[in-house]
Design a protein around this motif. Structure first.
Motif, PDB file in Angstrom:
ATOM      1  N   VAL A 119      -6.094 -17.072  -8.020  1.00 56.81           N
ATOM      2  CA  VAL A 119      -5.657 -17.139  -6.628  1.00 56.81           C
ATOM      3  C   VAL A 119      -5.041 -15.795  -6.260  1.00 56.81           C
ATOM      4  CG1 VAL A 119      -4.197 -18.295  -4.950  1.00 56.81           C
ATOM      5  CG2 VAL A 119      -5.218 -19.617  -6.814  1.00 56.81           C
ATOM      6  N   LEU A 120      -5.685 -15.087  -5.337  1.00 56.11           N
ATOM      7  CA  LEU A 120      -5.170 -13.793  -4.894  1.00 56.11           C
ATOM      8  C   LEU A 120      -4.126 -14.010  -3.805  1.00 56.11           C
ATOM      9  CD1 LEU A 120      -8.464 -11.726  -4.771  1.00 56.11           C
ATOM     10  CD2 LEU A 120      -6.448 -11.187  -6.137  1.00 56.11           C
ATOM     11  N   PRO A 121      -2.939 -13.436  -3.956  1.00 59.93           N
ATOM     12  CA  PRO A 121      -1.893 -13.650  -2.943  1.00 59.93           C
ATOM     13  C   PRO A 121      -2.213 -12.906  -1.657  1.00 59.93           C
ATOM     14  CG  PRO A 121      -1.167 -12.039  -4.564  1.00 59.93           C
ATOM     15  CD  PRO A 121      -2.482 -12.562  -5.049  1.00 59.93           C
ATOM     16  N   PRO A 122      -1.751 -13.422  -0.511  1.00 62.68           N
ATOM     17  CA  PRO A 122      -1.942 -12.694   0.746  1.00 62.68           C
ATOM     18  C   PRO A 122      -1.092 -11.430   0.757  1.00 62.68           C
ATOM     19  CG  PRO A 122      -0.568 -14.630   1.087  1.00 62.68           C
ATOM     20  CD  PRO A 122      -1.071 -14.714  -0.317  1.00 62.68           C
ATOM     21  N   LEU A 123      -1.488 -10.482   1.584  1.00 61.50           N
ATOM     22  CA  LEU A 123      -0.806  -9.188   1.627  1.00 61.50           C
ATOM     23  C   LEU A 123       0.660  -9.334   1.997  1.00 61.50           C
ATOM     24  CD1 LEU A 123      -0.954  -6.127   1.462  1.00 61.50           C
ATOM     25  CD2 LEU A 123      -1.822  -6.094   3.802  1.00 61.50           C
ATOM     26  N   ARG A 124       0.991 -10.278   2.875  1.00 62.88           N
ATOM     27  CA  ARG A 124       2.375 -10.434   3.319  1.00 62.88           C
ATOM     28  C   ARG A 124       3.310 -10.865   2.194  1.00 62.88           C
ATOM     29  NH1 ARG A 124      -0.890 -14.125   5.432  1.00 62.88           N
ATOM     30  NH2 ARG A 124      -0.665 -16.306   4.803  1.00 62.88           N
ATOM     31  N   GLU A 125       2.750 -11.392   1.067  1.00 64.14           N
ATOM     32  CA  GLU A 125       3.578 -11.824  -0.060  1.00 64.14           C
ATOM     33  C   GLU A 125       3.664 -10.777  -1.166  1.00 64.14           C
ATOM     34  OE1 GLU A 125       2.169 -15.514  -1.583  1.00 64.14           O
ATOM     35  OE2 GLU A 125       2.399 -16.595   0.330  1.00 64.14           O
ATOM     36  N   ARG A 126       2.931  -9.698  -1.050  1.00 64.01           N
ATOM     37  CA  ARG A 126       2.857  -8.741  -2.152  1.00 64.01           C
ATOM     38  C   ARG A 126       4.052  -7.803  -2.158  1.00 64.01           C
ATOM     39  NH1 ARG A 126      -3.214  -7.111  -3.833  1.00 64.01           N
ATOM     40  NH2 ARG A 126      -1.962  -5.723  -5.127  1.00 64.01           N
TER      41      ARG A 126
ATOM     42  N   LEU B 126      -6.065  -3.287  -9.302  1.00 61.75           N
ATOM     43  CA  LEU B 126      -5.785  -4.428  -8.425  1.00 61.75           C
ATOM     44  C   LEU B 126      -4.403  -4.351  -7.801  1.00 61.75           C
ATOM     45  CD1 LEU B 126      -7.267  -7.338 -10.567  1.00 61.75           C
ATOM     46  CD2 LEU B 126      -8.069  -6.640  -8.315  1.00 61.75           C
ATOM     47  N   GLY B 127      -3.465  -3.720  -8.487  1.00 63.67           N
ATOM     48  CA  GLY B 127      -2.106  -3.632  -7.963  1.00 63.67           C
ATOM     49  C   GLY B 127      -1.177  -2.998  -8.963  1.00 63.67           C
ATOM     50  N   ALA B 128       0.061  -2.737  -8.509  1.00 62.50           N
ATOM     51  CA  ALA B 128       1.068  -2.134  -9.389  1.00 62.50           C
ATOM     52  C   ALA B 128       2.447  -2.514  -8.881  1.00 62.50           C
ATOM     53  CB  ALA B 128       0.918  -0.610  -9.441  1.00 62.50           C
ATOM     54  N   GLY B 129       3.191  -3.243  -9.704  1.00 62.25           N
ATOM     55  CA  GLY B 129       4.553  -3.603  -9.319  1.00 62.25           C
ATOM     56  C   GLY B 129       4.690  -4.962  -8.667  1.00 62.25           C
ATOM     57  N   ASP B 130       3.611  -5.709  -8.542  1.00 59.70           N
ATOM     58  CA  ASP B 130       3.687  -7.053  -7.985  1.00 59.70           C
ATOM     59  C   ASP B 130       3.585  -8.060  -9.115  1.00 59.70           C
ATOM     60  OD1 ASP B 130       3.289  -8.848  -5.345  1.00 59.70           O
ATOM     61  OD2 ASP B 130       1.976  -9.590  -6.940  1.00 59.70           O
TER      62      ASP B 130
ATOM     63  N   ASP C  58       3.978  -4.881  -3.775  1.00 53.92           N
ATOM     64  CA  ASP C  58       3.510  -3.509  -3.994  1.00 53.92           C
ATOM     65  C   ASP C  58       2.823  -2.948  -2.741  1.00 53.92           C
ATOM     66  OD1 ASP C  58       1.344  -5.198  -4.097  1.00 53.92           O
ATOM     67  OD2 ASP C  58       0.445  -4.301  -5.894  1.00 53.92           O
ATOM     68  N   PHE C  59       3.368  -3.313  -1.569  1.00 57.33           N
ATOM     69  CA  PHE C  59       2.757  -2.908  -0.303  1.00 57.33           C
ATOM     70  C   PHE C  59       2.653  -1.385  -0.185  1.00 57.33           C
ATOM     71  CE2 PHE C  59       2.742  -1.834   4.173  1.00 57.33           C
ATOM     72  CZ  PHE C  59       1.805  -2.710   4.703  1.00 57.33           C
ATOM     73  N   ASP C  60       3.739  -0.674  -0.521  1.00 56.94           N
ATOM     74  CA  ASP C  60       3.716   0.790  -0.395  1.00 56.94           C
ATOM     75  C   ASP C  60       2.671   1.409  -1.312  1.00 56.94           C
ATOM     76  OD1 ASP C  60       5.712   0.679   1.495  1.00 56.94           O
ATOM     77  OD2 ASP C  60       7.333   1.021   0.058  1.00 56.94           O
ATOM     78  N   TRP C  61       2.534   0.851  -2.528  1.00 53.19           N
ATOM     79  CA  TRP C  61       1.520   1.357  -3.468  1.00 53.19           C
ATOM     80  C   TRP C  61       0.122   1.155  -2.897  1.00 53.19           C
ATOM     81  CZ3 TRP C  61      -2.525  -0.938  -6.098  1.00 53.19           C
ATOM     82  CH2 TRP C  61      -3.092  -0.208  -7.160  1.00 53.19           C
ATOM     83  N   LEU C  62      -0.087   0.005  -2.277  1.00 51.24           N
ATOM     84  CA  LEU C  62      -1.398  -0.288  -1.708  1.00 51.24           C
ATOM     85  C   LEU C  62      -1.738   0.671  -0.562  1.00 51.24           C
ATOM     86  CD1 LEU C  62      -1.218  -4.191  -1.635  1.00 51.24           C
ATOM     87  CD2 LEU C  62      -2.868  -2.840  -2.943  1.00 51.24           C
ATOM     88  N   THR C  63      -0.756   0.932   0.310  1.00 53.96           N
ATOM     89  CA  THR C  63      -1.049   1.837   1.421  1.00 53.96           C
ATOM     90  C   THR C  63      -1.372   3.239   0.913  1.00 53.96           C
ATOM     91  OG1 THR C  63       1.326   2.278   1.711  1.00 53.96           O
ATOM     92  CG2 THR C  63       0.351   0.544   3.083  1.00 53.96           C
ATOM     93  N   GLN C  64      -0.673   3.681  -0.129  1.00 51.50           N
ATOM     94  CA  GLN C  64      -0.962   5.002  -0.675  1.00 51.50           C
ATOM     95  C   GLN C  64      -2.358   5.064  -1.295  1.00 51.50           C
ATOM     96  OE1 GLN C  64       0.907   7.671  -0.103  1.00 51.50           O
ATOM     97  NE2 GLN C  64       2.146   6.224   1.099  1.00 51.50           N
TER      98      GLN C  64
END
Length: 619
Positions: A500-507, A333-337, A509-515
């Protein structure tokens, strides 16, 4: 109208001190309504439903009791099936924090106040079963014209108090009818069943609260001692009373010659004050002896059968079990957020339970991915079945969800068809965009959740289903409840736990997600990466995934440049300014792409790619 006037005159006669044939608690309540609450019998006390915020507060305060009481409520509702009863669990303020009723009568129940969030305190509603029960602490029936207000006189309501283990008033269980036979005696069975259910709820609560202490349970009959005792008392290691059911408090109070309404005279007292019994004698009252041999004598001479339950051992030396760790899809689901990390920890704990879960978040935040991750971590062997409530035509959604019997309607499959609810048996049913489910079908879904049964269209008998329901929405469900497009009781049934899933603009771990989304297909140049981070991403992860997919297709040499990225939605089409700038350069170079590339400090393939993307010709 004449009946209403007659009722008002009777209330006024009681206020003047004239004799009445009503039960004493009814007369006393009428007098409280007039003298203490300053209510006027000629003015209607319409049903009052709390706001969603206020109701949530009351439910949170009663969360543990609701959890313990739910099985008792559902058992009683099943016993009274087909008789049109409504069950309400009211807190100590008279607010209905749990509700079970026939969804087919939903509108009438809400209008009458027999609904989740209704307040039935005496100052608010006048004489009523919940209010009178709170005032007296006794089980009672308020039948039709027993009610103070003529608005409520069609109702027949029976209630019993629920006491906590310290002997304090905690809640009320009420069972009501919109209309009933004229005779009040018709509700005697209801009174007995409500009282029995309350007794079992209090015993369950006592056992849950004092599992590490001695519990002494009582019955007047040896045959019911071990299976359905009448009362219970919990004791500490020295034999002092630390908890009790309401009936247990009455037994102790009678033995000591004090009032059960003063629990402080009972809690903390040694067992020997009430019985010819000490803590060392409790071992003789366990199941090792036949029930008819397990008798105790109270100080007032009352003889009872007793069952002593030994304390469960505390495991103090063993280290606490580690918290569940997010694995598999949950870990992805994510890493670092920080928000996602908290969500992962919560999801790892709740995934193995059967609790219904509501996932909220903007469009594209990954609600279905989280639902599938919860299913994967649940250990359930059945399938994950997803249905988008907004994507199926309203005329088809009922058959899709619940299936149909052979020949149920024109065009029905000859052999019938299983609905998605049954398909999900043993697994998880995911209801995406639950806020778009038609109101008429919400009642049927509520019945599936409440009773674990589904009835296909045209079928005569319901079928049992064991499934876990996860729902998702980007809508404001409390606002839909207030607007009447979503059933309030369904909302609370679906949202036992909420993510509640946060919107992308608040995350974070954006760089992790793009990778993760690129998955090694290409890498971002610094300018492209900065451009991506600067966007609003109203479509969230879905929009990011689409943008990267386009960029991978357009990029050269496995490096995504800013020019390879599609424009943001709502921008002027195709970077108009960029296209004009490119045309100007090409014009200066006489259409020579190689010269234009030198002036722009890029290679010719990049210029050709931009020309294709922007629709710019060399001449």
């Amino acid at each position: 109208m004449a009946a209403a006037m007659e009722h008002i005159r009777e209330v006024e006669n009681v206020a003047l001190g004239r004799a009445s044939k009503r039960d004493p608690w009814v007369v006393q309540s009428w007098l409280r309504c007039i003298n203490e609450h300053r209510l006027d019998p000629t003015r209607a006390c319409e049903a009052f439903i709390l706001s969603e915020t206020e109701l949530r507060f009351h439910r949170q305060q009663s969360e543990e009791l609701i959890s313990i009481a739910r099985s008792g409520l559902e058992g009683l509702y099943t016993q009274m099936a087909g008789q049109n009863y409504v069950l309400l669990l009211g807190d100590s303020a008279g607010v209905a924090v749990e509700f079970l009723g026939d969804p087919n009568f939903d509108h009438r129940l809400r209008k009458a106040g027999l609904y989740l969030g209704a307040e039935w305190s005496e100052p608010r509603a006048g004489t009523c079963a919940i209010g009178a029960c709170i005032a007296t602490g006794e089980a009672l029936t308020i039948h039709q014209t027993d009610h103070f207000d003529v608005t409520h006189t069609p109702l027949s309501c029976t209630a019993a108090p629920i006491y906590d283990t310290r002997g304090e008033f905690a809640a009320v269980l009420d069972i009501s009818l919109l209309s009933s036979p004229i005779a009040k005696a018709s509700q005697n069975l209801a009174l007995h069943m409500v009282a029995a259910t309350v007794r079992r709820i209090e015993l369950a609560n006592l056992m849950a609260q004092t599992r590490h202490e001695w519990v002494l349970r009582f019955s007047r009959s040896p045959d019911f001692l071990d299976v359905d005792p009448e009362a219970g008392v919990s004791l500490d290691g020295s034999g002092r009373v630390i908890g009790m059911t309401h009936r247990g408090a009455q037994i102790l109070a009678r033995a000591a010659g004090v009032s059960w309404r003063r629990p402080e005279l009972l809690i903390g007292q040694p067992l020997g004050r009430f019985f010819e019994l000490g803590v060392d004698d409790l071992g003789e009252l366990t199941r090792q002896r036949p029930t008819h041999d397990r008798t105790v004598v109270a100080r007032d001479g009352n003889r009872l059968f007793a069952h002593a339950i030994e304390p469960q051992l505390r495991r103090t030396r063993r280290a606490p079990a580690p918290a569940p760790v997010a694995r598999g899809a949950l870990a992805r689901l994510g890493a670092g957020d920080r928000q996602i990390a908290a969500l992962q920890a919560k999801a790892a704990k709740l995934a193995p339970t059967a609790l219904p879960i509501l996932i909220q978040g903007e469009t594209g935040t990954g609600k279905e991915f989280l639902a599938r991750a919860l299913h994967e971590a649940s250990g359930r062997r059945g399938p994950f079945v997803a249905i988008n409530c907004a994507a199926i035509p309203e005329a088809l959604i009922e058959a899709e969800l619940f299936g149909h019997a052979p020949g149920a309607f024109t065009g029905a499959a000859p052999g019938g068809r299983k609905g998605l609810v049954e398909e999900a048996a043993g697994g998880t049913l995911f209801l995406d965009e639950i806020g778009d489910m038609p109101l008429a079908l919400q009642a049927r879904l509520l019945r599936v959740l409440a009773e674990g049964e589904v009835t296909p269209i045209g079928a005569l008998r319901p079928r049992r289903v064991d499934l876990r329901v996860i729902s998702a929405t980007h809508r404001d469900l409390p606002a839909q409840v207030r607007a009447g497009t979503l059933r309030e009781d369904l909302y609370y049934r679906l949202s036992a736990a909420t993510f509640v899933l946060p919107p992308l603009r608040e995350r974070e771990d954006f760089d992790w997600l793009t990778q993760r989304l690129l998955d090694g297909r290409a890498r971002l140049s610094p300018s492209a990466s900065a451009s991506l981070r600067a966007r609003d991403w109203l479509g969230n992860l879905r929009e990011l995934g689409n943008a990267l997919a386009v960029a991978v297709a357009l990029c050269e040499g496995g490096v995504i440049e800013r020019a390879d990225l599609p424009p943001e939605p709502g921008q002027t089409p195709a970077f108009d300014g960029e296209a004009e700038a490119l045309r100007a350069v090409l014009a200066r170079c006489g259409g020579n792409v190689s010269e234009a590339a030198r002036q722009m400090h890029v290679d010719r393939t990049t210029v050709h790619r931009r020309m294709r993307r922007l629709g710019v010709a060399a001449h």
